[in-house]
Enzyme design. Structure first.
Site, PDB file in Angstrom:
ATOM      1  N   ASN A 150     -69.504 -27.628 119.187  1.00 50.98           N
ATOM      2  CA  ASN A 150     -69.391 -28.721 118.203  1.00 50.98           C
ATOM      3  C   ASN A 150     -69.328 -28.258 116.754  1.00 50.98           C
ATOM      4  O   ASN A 150     -68.698 -28.920 115.929  1.00 50.98           O
ATOM      5  CB  ASN A 150     -70.500 -29.753 118.419  1.00 50.98           C
ATOM      6  CG  ASN A 150     -71.870 -29.185 118.209  1.00 50.98           C
ATOM      7  OD1 ASN A 150     -72.155 -28.057 118.597  1.00 50.98           O
ATOM      8  ND2 ASN A 150     -72.728 -29.940 117.570  1.00 50.98           N
ATOM      9  N   GLY A 226     -77.082 -25.335 122.881  1.00 50.43           N
ATOM     10  CA  GLY A 226     -76.193 -26.048 123.790  1.00 50.43           C
ATOM     11  C   GLY A 226     -76.929 -27.205 124.432  1.00 50.43           C
ATOM     12  O   GLY A 226     -77.919 -27.711 123.881  1.00 50.43           O
ATOM     13  N   THR A 228     -79.187 -29.535 127.103  1.00 50.35           N
ATOM     14  CA  THR A 228     -80.515 -29.348 127.695  1.00 50.35           C
ATOM     15  C   THR A 228     -80.425 -28.855 129.136  1.00 50.35           C
ATOM     16  O   THR A 228     -81.212 -27.999 129.558  1.00 50.35           O
ATOM     17  CB  THR A 228     -81.307 -30.670 127.579  1.00 50.35           C
ATOM     18  OG1 THR A 228     -81.527 -30.918 126.191  1.00 50.35           O
ATOM     19  CG2 THR A 228     -82.651 -30.606 128.293  1.00 50.35           C
ATOM     20  N   ALA A 229     -79.446 -29.357 129.900  1.00 51.87           N
ATOM     21  CA  ALA A 229     -79.316 -28.912 131.305  1.00 51.87           C
ATOM     22  C   ALA A 229     -79.009 -27.416 131.352  1.00 51.87           C
ATOM     23  O   ALA A 229     -79.593 -26.677 132.170  1.00 51.87           O
ATOM     24  CB  ALA A 229     -78.207 -29.708 131.995  1.00 51.87           C
ATOM     25  N   THR A 230     -78.142 -26.935 130.466  1.00 55.08           N
ATOM     26  CA  THR A 230     -77.841 -25.497 130.427  1.00 55.08           C
ATOM     27  C   THR A 230     -79.075 -24.718 129.992  1.00 55.08           C
ATOM     28  O   THR A 230     -79.375 -23.646 130.535  1.00 55.08           O
ATOM     29  CB  THR A 230     -76.681 -25.200 129.443  1.00 55.08           C
ATOM     30  OG1 THR A 230     -75.655 -26.157 129.642  1.00 55.08           O
ATOM     31  CG2 THR A 230     -76.122 -23.813 129.632  1.00 55.08           C
ATOM     32  N   GLU A 248     -82.040 -24.155 121.436  1.00 55.88           N
ATOM     33  CA  GLU A 248     -81.745 -25.325 120.598  1.00 55.88           C
ATOM     34  C   GLU A 248     -80.891 -26.265 121.433  1.00 55.88           C
ATOM     35  O   GLU A 248     -79.739 -25.948 121.737  1.00 55.88           O
ATOM     36  CB  GLU A 248     -80.973 -24.902 119.336  1.00 55.88           C
ATOM     37  CG  GLU A 248     -81.707 -23.920 118.445  1.00 55.88           C
ATOM     38  CD  GLU A 248     -82.936 -24.517 117.793  1.00 55.88           C
ATOM     39  OE1 GLU A 248     -83.064 -25.751 117.758  1.00 55.88           O
ATOM     40  OE2 GLU A 248     -83.776 -23.731 117.335  1.00 55.88           O
ATOM     41  N   CYS A 282     -75.311 -32.404 116.884  1.00 56.78           N
ATOM     42  CA  CYS A 282     -76.571 -32.630 117.603  1.00 56.78           C
ATOM     43  C   CYS A 282     -77.541 -33.456 116.770  1.00 56.78           C
ATOM     44  O   CYS A 282     -78.459 -34.057 117.311  1.00 56.78           O
ATOM     45  CB  CYS A 282     -77.193 -31.298 117.983  1.00 56.78           C
ATOM     46  SG  CYS A 282     -77.424 -30.222 116.553  1.00 56.78           S
ATOM     47  N   GLU A 461     -85.038 -21.814 114.533  1.00 62.99           N
ATOM     48  CA  GLU A 461     -84.074 -21.001 113.814  1.00 62.99           C
ATOM     49  C   GLU A 461     -84.299 -21.252 112.332  1.00 62.99           C
ATOM     50  O   GLU A 461     -84.985 -22.176 111.942  1.00 62.99           O
ATOM     51  CB  GLU A 461     -82.658 -21.385 114.224  1.00 62.99           C
ATOM     52  CG  GLU A 461     -82.419 -21.152 115.709  1.00 62.99           C
ATOM     53  CD  GLU A 461     -80.948 -21.073 116.083  1.00 62.99           C
ATOM     54  OE1 GLU A 461     -80.106 -21.542 115.310  1.00 62.99           O
ATOM     55  OE2 GLU A 461     -80.665 -20.530 117.159  1.00 62.99           O
TER      56      GLU A 461
HETATM   57  P1  NAD Z   1     -73.232 -26.333 126.919  1.00 62.54           P
HETATM   58  O1  NAD Z   1     -74.672 -26.211 127.250  1.00 62.54           O
HETATM   59  O2  NAD Z   1     -72.303 -26.838 127.936  1.00 62.54           O
HETATM   60  O3  NAD Z   1     -72.633 -24.914 126.479  1.00 62.54           O
HETATM   61  C1  NAD Z   1     -73.196 -24.167 125.422  1.00 62.54           C
HETATM   62  C2  NAD Z   1     -72.851 -22.702 125.607  1.00 62.54           C
HETATM   63  O4  NAD Z   1     -73.521 -22.219 126.774  1.00 62.54           O
HETATM   64  C3  NAD Z   1     -71.354 -22.439 125.847  1.00 62.54           C
HETATM   65  O5  NAD Z   1     -71.004 -21.233 125.198  1.00 62.54           O
HETATM   66  C4  NAD Z   1     -71.291 -22.262 127.354  1.00 62.54           C
HETATM   67  O6  NAD Z   1     -70.213 -21.473 127.764  1.00 62.54           O
HETATM   68  C5  NAD Z   1     -72.612 -21.572 127.633  1.00 62.54           C
HETATM   69  N1  NAD Z   1     -73.137 -21.696 129.007  1.00 62.54           N
HETATM   70  C6  NAD Z   1     -72.924 -22.698 129.884  1.00 62.54           C
HETATM   71  N2  NAD Z   1     -73.578 -22.421 131.045  1.00 62.54           N
HETATM   72  C7  NAD Z   1     -74.208 -21.243 130.858  1.00 62.54           C
HETATM   73  C8  NAD Z   1     -75.062 -20.429 131.676  1.00 62.54           C
HETATM   74  N3  NAD Z   1     -75.384 -20.769 132.923  1.00 62.54           N
HETATM   75  N4  NAD Z   1     -75.536 -19.282 131.176  1.00 62.54           N
HETATM   76  C9  NAD Z   1     -75.237 -18.922 129.902  1.00 62.54           C
HETATM   77  N5  NAD Z   1     -74.436 -19.618 129.091  1.00 62.54           N
HETATM   78  C10 NAD Z   1     -73.936 -20.779 129.567  1.00 62.54           C
HETATM   79  O7  NAD Z   1     -73.179 -27.193 125.590  1.00 62.54           O
HETATM   80  P2  NAD Z   1     -71.887 -27.728 124.833  1.00 62.54           P
HETATM   81  O8  NAD Z   1     -71.295 -28.839 125.642  1.00 62.54           O
HETATM   82  O9  NAD Z   1     -71.046 -26.563 124.439  1.00 62.54           O
HETATM   83  O10 NAD Z   1     -72.527 -28.305 123.489  1.00 62.54           O
HETATM   84  C11 NAD Z   1     -73.009 -29.589 123.345  1.00 62.54           C
HETATM   85  C12 NAD Z   1     -74.514 -29.606 123.450  1.00 62.54           C
HETATM   86  O11 NAD Z   1     -75.097 -28.737 122.501  1.00 62.54           O
HETATM   87  C13 NAD Z   1     -75.091 -30.972 123.147  1.00 62.54           C
HETATM   88  O12 NAD Z   1     -76.085 -31.255 124.095  1.00 62.54           O
HETATM   89  C14 NAD Z   1     -75.704 -30.806 121.774  1.00 62.54           C
HETATM   90  O13 NAD Z   1     -76.760 -31.671 121.478  1.00 62.54           O
HETATM   91  C15 NAD Z   1     -76.157 -29.398 121.839  1.00 62.54           C
HETATM   92  N6  NAD Z   1     -76.359 -28.846 120.502  1.00 62.54           N
HETATM   93  C16 NAD Z   1     -77.628 -28.611 120.067  1.00 62.54           C
HETATM   94  C17 NAD Z   1     -77.832 -28.121 118.792  1.00 62.54           C
HETATM   95  C18 NAD Z   1     -79.223 -27.841 118.276  1.00 62.54           C
HETATM   96  O14 NAD Z   1     -79.340 -27.199 117.253  1.00 62.54           O
HETATM   97  N7  NAD Z   1     -80.259 -28.298 118.933  1.00 62.54           N
HETATM   98  C19 NAD Z   1     -76.754 -27.861 117.963  1.00 62.54           C
HETATM   99  C20 NAD Z   1     -75.473 -28.125 118.448  1.00 62.54           C
HETATM  100  C21 NAD Z   1     -75.283 -28.609 119.722  1.00 62.54           C
END
Ligand code: NAD
Length: 480
Positions: A150, A226, A228-230, A248, A282, A461
Site C-alpha cells: 500500500n 502486512g 494480521t493473518a500473515t 506491524e 493502514c 518502529e
Molecule cells: P500481506 O500480509 O498479504 O503481505 C505483506 C507482505 O508479506 C508481502 O510482501 C507478502 O509477499 C509477504 N508475505 C505473505 N505471506 C508471507 C509468508 N507466509 N511469509 C513471509 N512473507 C509473506 O499484506 P498486504 O495485502 O500486502 O498489505 C495490506 C495489509 O498490510 C493490511 O492489512 C494493512 O493494514 C497492513 N499494513 C499495516 C501497516 C502498519 O504499519 N501496521 C502498514 C501498512 C499496511
C-alpha cells in the site's frame, strides 16, 4: 516487456528458476512488467551474501555508513519524478500523492536513520561504588525486512534504513503486487556505492520467497508489515527459532468526532483520512463515530464532499482517488459492500465498481462509499476492508463511543476531534490504539514510536527504538 531483477550481492540478477510473475498496472488492468518468482535458492544466495557482508559493514564507522545512506537519500530525491511515476503505475495511487508523500518520505527515512546513527548513546550505571555497568548495542546480524503493497517504497525503506544504520545487513522482500520502486531502489544503491551484500532485495511471492526469509536460520531479526493473518503465520514460524520480531499489522481505526469540534477541519481531514490512497492506508479511519447533535450535519457535508472527489486515472492531476491495487482486492472490497447491505446497512453514497475511461477502461476502480445504519459489532464494522469504504454511526456519550472504538480485535490508530482539551486527553488515554491523533491525521514525527496494540501488531518502529530493534543488547559489569 520490462523484467525486474533481484539485487543480490551487489548485482542485479535473474532468479535461479528463470521463472517470472506478472506485474499488473491496476489503472489499466494490464500486465506491464515481470517480476522474479524467487524461491529458496535465491533467498539462500541472498542470505549468504548478507552474512559475508556483515563482518565488514557492522565494523564500518557510523560516519561512513551514514554518508552512504545520505547518498541514497539524495538519489531518491533526484529521481523523485521517476520513482513517483513508477509507484503510481504499480499501485494505482494518484501520482500527486506519490510525489508529495510516498517518495519524499522514502528519502526522509534514509536521511533520518543516517543521521540518527551519529547521535546514539547507551546507558551506564555506577553501582554503589562497587561496579560499573554499561549497555552495549551490537548489530544483530542479517535482518529480514518484508513489506506490503500500500505504501511500497515508504514502508520498504522504513525497515531497511534503520537496519542498515544499525550495522545489520539485510535481505528484503517488497510486495509482489508493487515491486517496481524496490527494483529502482536497488539501482540507486549500486549508484550510491553501497558495498555488495549489504542490502539484498529478493522479489517473489510471500508464501515462497517471504516464507524462505522467515525460515532461514541465519536471519536473526524480522521486521514485517502486512496483514494480521500473515503476521500470525510469520510469528508461528519465527517464535520457535527465537528470532527477534517486529510485526506491524492491520487496523480498523475509529475516527471519533465530538459536537464541539472544529467542523471544517474535522470534515476536510476526515475526507483525507477516509479516502487517501483509495482508503488503502493502514491508518485510514474506516469507522466514523459522530456525536448525535452533529450527526446529520456531518453526514450531509461529508457525503457532499465525498461525491465531489474525482475518481479515475492516477496520472491525472485532478484525481483524488485512483485505482484499487488489484482485481482480487477490488472484489474483496465489493464483497464487503454486499455484506454491509446484508447486515442491514444503507449505502448513502457509492457502493459500486466504476468503469474507467480511455486507457483506464479495464482498470480497477471503486466508488468512495459511505454506509450508515450498522451496529458496531457487525462484521463490516469489525473486519479490515482496506478500501474507499467508511461506516458512519452516531453516539451519545463518551462511554458509548469508547465501547464502539475499542470493540475490534485491532488497535492501530485513532483520531479524535474536539476543542475540549480535557476531553481530548481523557478519551485519548482510553482508546486502545498505538497512535492517536487529536484534531489532525497522519502527522508524523519520525522520532516517535509507531506500532499497534492488540492484533495490530507487536514491537515499535520509528525513532531510536527501531535502531535498537536491529541490535542485541548486552550488559557489561566491571567490578571495581
Ligand atoms: P500481506 O500480509 O498479504 O503481505 C505483506 C507482505 O508479506 C508481502 O510482501 C507478502 O509477499 C509477504 N508475505 C505473505 N505471506 C508471507 C509468508 N507466509 N511469509 C513471509 N512473507 C509473506 O499484506 P498486504 O495485502 O500486502 O498489505 C495490506 C495489509 O498490510 C493490511 O492489512 C494493512 O493494514 C497492513 N499494513 C499495516 C501497516 C502498519 O504499519 N501496521 C502498514 C501498512 C499496511
Amino acid at each position: 516487456m520490462e523484467k525486474i531483477l533481484n539485487y543480490i550481492n551487489g548485482v542485479l540478477t535473474e532468479p535461479f528458476s528463470g521463472a517470472y510473475l506478472e506485474n499488473v498496472n491496476p489503472a489499466e488492468g494490464r500486465v506491464y512488467s515481470l517480476i522474479p518468482d524467487s524461491g529458496n535458492k535465491d533467498v539462500n544466495h541472498a542470505v549468504e551474501a548478507a552474512r559475508r557482508a556483515f563482518t565488514k559493514w557492522s565494523a564500518t564507522p557510523a560516519e561512513q555508513r551514514s554518508a552512504i545512506m545520505i547518498r541514497i537519500a539524495d538519489l531518491i530525491e533526484r529521481d523523485l519524478d521517476k520513482l513517483a511515476l513508477a509507484e503510481s503505475i504499480d499501485q494505482g495511487k494518484p501520482l500527486k500523492l506519490a510525489k508529495t508523500v510516498d517518495i519524499p518520505r522514502a528519502s526522509a527515512n534514509f536521511r533520518f536513520y543516517a543521521t540518527a546513527i551519529l547521535h546514539t548513546a547507551s546507558d551506564a550505571h555506577f553501582t554503589d561504588q562497587q561496579a560499573i555497568n554499561y549497555t552495549q548495542y551490537q548489530p544483530i546480524g542479517v535482518a529480514g525486512c518484508i513489506s506490503p503493497w500500500n505504501l511500497p517504497l515508504y514502508l520498504f525503506t522504513w525497515k531497511i534504513a534503520p537496519a542498515l544504520a544499525a550495522g545489520c545487513t539485510v535481505v528484503a522482500k517488497p510486495s509482489e503486487v508493487t515491486p517496481m520502486t524496490a527494483y529502482l531502489l536497488s539501482q540507486l544503491c549500486i549508484e550510491a556505492g553501497l558495498p555488495e551484500g549489504v542490502l539484498n532485495i529478493v522479489h517473489g511471492l510471500g508464501a515462497k520467497a517471504g516464507q524462505a526469509i522467515i525460515e532461514h536460520p541465519e536471519v536473526a531479526a524480522i521486521s514485517f508489515t502486512g496483514g494480521t493473518a500473515t503476521g500470525k503465520k510469520i510469528a508461528a514460524t519465527a517464535a520457535p527459532m527465537f528470532k527477534k520480531l517486529s510485526l506491524e499489522l492491520g487496523g480498523k481505526n475509529p475516527n471519533i468526532i465530538f459536537a464541539d469540534c472544529d467542523f471544517e477541519n474535522a470534515v476536510s481531514t476526515s475526507i483525507h483520512s477516509s479516502f487517501s490512497n483509495q482508503g488503502e492506508i493502514c491508518l485510514c479511519g474506516s469507522r466514523i463515530f459522530v456525536e448525535r447533535p452533529l450527526y446529520e450535519r456531518f453526514l450531509t457535508e461529508f457525503t457532499a464532499r465525498t461525491r465531489a472527489l474525482v475518481v479515475g486515472d492516477p496520472l491525472d492531476e485532478k484525481t483524488k482517488v485512483g485505482a484499487i491495487v488489484s482485481e482480487a482486492h477490488m472484489n474483496k472490497i465489493l464483497s464487503y459492500i454486499e455484506l454491509a447491505k446484508k447486515e442491514g446497512g444503507t449505502i448513502v453514497l457509492g457502493g459500486k465498481q466504476i468503469t474507467g475511461t480511455g486507457r483506464c477502461a479495464n482498470g480497477y476502480f471503486v466508488e468512495p462509499t459511505i454506509i450508515t445504519g450498522l451496529e458496531h459489532l457487525c462484521r463490516t464494522n469489525q473486519e479490515e476492508i482496506f478500501g474507499p469504504v467508511v461506516t458512519i454511526m452516531p453516539f451519545d456519550t463518551e462511554e458509548e463511543v469508547l465501547e464502539y472504538a475499542n470493540s475490534t480485535t485491532y488497535g492501530l490508530a485513532a483520531t479524535i476531534w474536539t476543542e475540549n482539551l480535557k476531553r481530548a486527553h481523557r478519551v485519548a488515554a482510553q482508546v486502545k490504539s498505538g497512535i492517536i491523533w487529536v484534531n489532525c491525521w497522519l502527522f508524523r514525527d519520525l522520532r516517535t514510536p509507531f506500532g499497534g496494540m492488540k492484533q495490530s501488531g507487536v514491537g515499535r518502529e520509528g525513532g531510536f527504538e527501531a535502531l535498537k530493534f536491529f541490535t542485541e543488547e548486552k550488559n557489561v559489569c566491571i567490578k571495581l
